[in-house]
Design an enzyme around this catalytic site. Sequence first.
Site, mmCIF file in Angstrom:
data_model
loop_
_atom_site.group_PDB
_atom_site.id
_atom_site.type_symbol
_atom_site.label_atom_id
_atom_site.label_comp_id
_atom_site.label_asym_id
_atom_site.label_seq_id
_atom_site.Cartn_x
_atom_site.Cartn_y
_atom_site.Cartn_z
ATOM 1 N N HIS A 269 79.696 59.108 47.284
ATOM 2 C CA HIS A 269 80.459 59.835 48.359
ATOM 3 C C HIS A 269 80.827 58.919 49.374
ATOM 4 C CE1 HIS A 269 79.579 63.684 45.994
ATOM 5 N NE2 HIS A 269 78.309 63.304 46.026
ATOM 6 N N ASP A 299 75.555 62.311 38.934
ATOM 7 C CA ASP A 299 74.692 62.458 39.976
ATOM 8 C C ASP A 299 74.380 64.005 40.451
ATOM 9 O OD1 ASP A 299 74.151 59.827 40.494
ATOM 10 O OD2 ASP A 299 76.111 59.734 41.268
ATOM 11 N N TYR A 530 90.455 64.639 45.764
ATOM 12 C CA TYR A 530 90.274 63.413 45.585
ATOM 13 C C TYR A 530 89.915 62.872 44.135
ATOM 14 C CZ TYR A 530 84.935 64.269 45.346
ATOM 15 O OH TYR A 530 83.648 64.481 44.949
#
Length: 994
Positions: A269, A299, A530
């Site tokens: 991130h 993750d 995103y």
Amino acid sequence: MNLKALRLKATLFVLPRIFALKAKSNPAFRAFLSQKKCVVQLRLADDSIARYFAFDHGRIETTKGRHPAPDMTMTFKDVDTAATLLTPPIDYGEVIHAGKNFRIILEGDDEIIGWFAMLAARLESDGWEMGVRQKDGSTRYTQITNGGPLHVYVKDGRILRTTIIEFDKDDPETWTMEARGKTFSPRRKAYVAPHAHALKSVVYSDDRVLYPMKRVDFDPKGDCNPQNRGTSGYERISWDEALDIVASEILRQKQVHGPGAIALAHPSHHQWGNIGYYLSAMMRFGNAIGVTRVLLNPDSWEGWYWGAMHHFGNSMRLGATSGYGTLEDALKECELIVYWSSDPESQFGAYGGTEASERRLWAKELGIEAVHINPHYSPTAAFTGGKWMPIRPGTDTALALSLMYVWIVEDTYDHHFVENRSTGFDEWKAYVLGETDGQPKTPEWQEGETGIPAREARALARLWASKRTYLGCGVNGGGFGGACRNASGIQWARAMVMLMAMQGWGKPGVNFGNLTTGTPVDLEFYFPGYGDGGISGELMATGSATNNYVRMPHLLSMNPVSQIVPRQRLPEAILEGHAEGYLLEPTSLEIQFRPYFYPAPGHSKIHMLYRYGGSSMGTIADSSRFVEMYRSSELECVVAQSIWMEGEAKFADIILPACTQFERFDIGEWSNTSGFGYHWQAQLNHRIIALQHKCIEPLGESKSDYQIFWDICKRLGLGNYFSEGCSELDWAKRVFDSSDLSRHISWKEFIKKGYFVVPPEKPALKTKVDMRWFYEGRAKDLPEPFPLPGAYSQKYLHGLQTQSGLFEFIPNSLKRLQPERSDRPALMRYTRPFEGAREGEAYKRLPIQLITPHQRFSFHTSQDGKGGAISDVADHRVRIDGHYFWIIRIAEDDAKARGVAHHDLVRVYNDHGSVICAAEVTNRLAAGVAHSYESSATYQPLGEPGASPEIGGCVNILTPNRMQADGTVASSGSLCLVEIEKWDESRTWLEAAE
């Protein structure tokens, strides 16, 4: 001559006059026009029409015909192409079509090409009014952060304050929900995560990197002295020097070593936005230069991706559940919520805020009971109340098995689901009853494993079976985070879905969730998240191909280097020269079985590392490995593109100062991750889309990530390919135009107000409840486009993404994994976790189980450290002798036995290293358990990096880098064994550090 030719000639003739008029009326445009002295040639390929423009720091002269030596030339195939591309408004579909088919050719200096393209774009954009003027002379802008949307108030070029967004009368009304005679409606505000409020302080942090820097003993043309990385000082250099070094090194690596020599690494991130995010601008840059991709493992999804999804599918969600419709179903039908390794009041649904807190109060008002299974009496347990069951870390599966044992022997499981919607139950039942291995999984048996009294386990099993129960697992209730991140995470996640299958997953009041997700927002309103790839043009490693690439025409980008390295094994790849990984590919259950190897055949090993974004030192297990990696002579050049001097930035040879998102333009939607968490906006009360205003100018000489990538590309002749002639604001406009947003609000109104609230879904169109269709034996009726059609073994939209189409207690996909792996067998078996089990020689030396859940007051490393306001939060860091120490929570009896008092400095250590923390003595932990959040942004060894105590709070130094199971890259870094002792040398060491 036809009309198009006449129009083209007229356009070229008047263009300088348009520039001059704009410059006269707009100071910003005038300043930009004055930057260059150059000659720009525009012509048709046959030279039937040609004109050039001589720019001289604001003055413009134009001449018909061809210039003998222009700085740039724009050549059009024919009149039709030229007229189409030069006539506003710009049709980017036509621009891309012309470029891909060589109907337009750009030649010359990349810097001049980019400047001229932006000059043309600024004819329109320099007149746009941004933000809302306030009575005090400030301007109110907007931002979307990792923790939610903010209003940002700016005066005289400085941020005054940030606030949450409170909706005005023009924003749509919100939704209402009726349950058990009561009506509920959320407040008309955007409640962000606490860490979002700290962002102003980190913008103005003293730890900002404001100028390009070079390590003092790094010679790009000589000795790079890798052994000194992490201890050498830095000297300030110019941007030209820094960019020249980086661009030259990129070319040198490719020429000397060949494809794959450059690796591009990044965190999971970074800052929010569809343009600046790593899956957007960074991926386009990486594809443009050709890099070895450092591939993320799932993750925080580990147990679900490598385990749970083999029972029921959902590979496109990495094995997590969807949550559709679960809020209303829970409020209306549920009688009990079991929060199992679930602390949503700390993790806020990942990209969410505190909006779901209100819903958990609604549940309390309705009398819905709560049980919390967690070694830590979490903030959620304190907030909602209910019974706390302090389980020993890593033993959760034993408790789950005992619950299933009680349901079987007392015949309180859901026969409809088991007999009609599943396979393999008889074999599973035999294991639970002990017929397979001679050990019945009774509540008495689990007591020795978990520390939960048998009577309490039996009581929970009976309570659960007697009530319609929701199971909240991890951050958002249906996967992601929690116990799936430790050594037994795969078996835990598998046990969780089997628990729900045995209680009729999908029937009213029986589902996954902790009231974080499932709101009735309009999910069909299209705005790219995103995960859709932004401007990357990458169709394989993002979700761009699904929607974004069709809706927003832009150039494809393809990485010519096929070599990849698993992020968890990057240090081994550099230090040992080889690494093995397994694919993160959500299109099927089985692709994860496919290994890949580094180095790939025909590729170079990595000799240059380009590092972007936040720190890995605080987020990846056994992070001291990275110290050794950075100091390896195999790495000839390390570049860090960083906002703050933190984490690995201190190990770079060249540091490129990036600005924060408050200092650049972007566009985004709160919590919209797209393919990385499909319809994750349903955790929010309202969908909010915002222009992320450039609120202030970049501090110092920092630049946006996009601009840095563009500047490097210009030196490689790739500038126009990377940018398509667009600034970040131009790209934001292209994103806006490609979305449904453009049908509801004008661009000028949007950029002035700054945000748009998507109207809620109409009650008649609200989303159906997750898994209800499956329980009732109907076609799937959820708004998700997966699994892929070919993944159905039954008729399309019927059944789950498994070989049988049913829930599989014994997954066929794992049966086909040959030879069968003892640590991930088809018949899931309980095993004690390595480096966490309360047995063996390690436990005798290291008797404390340390759990390291996701951060509460920082989004990973984003808000931590840096001298920001979060450091003053008493539950985050403690200031002692002028230093902000990381907190470790210790059970009262364990602290007493070690002579440790509240806020004493302690050394937390094991065979991996030691970290100095401030002790918080508490009765909110099971005995023998310590708790410390992961993701410290600060790595601060007191002496030699990797060989001395660390005082920044980097507890991931202590966690194991061993995978949960062979044949996976499922990290196990949230549980480890440590010892804790009072740190008596604190003042001496602190003086040495200073």
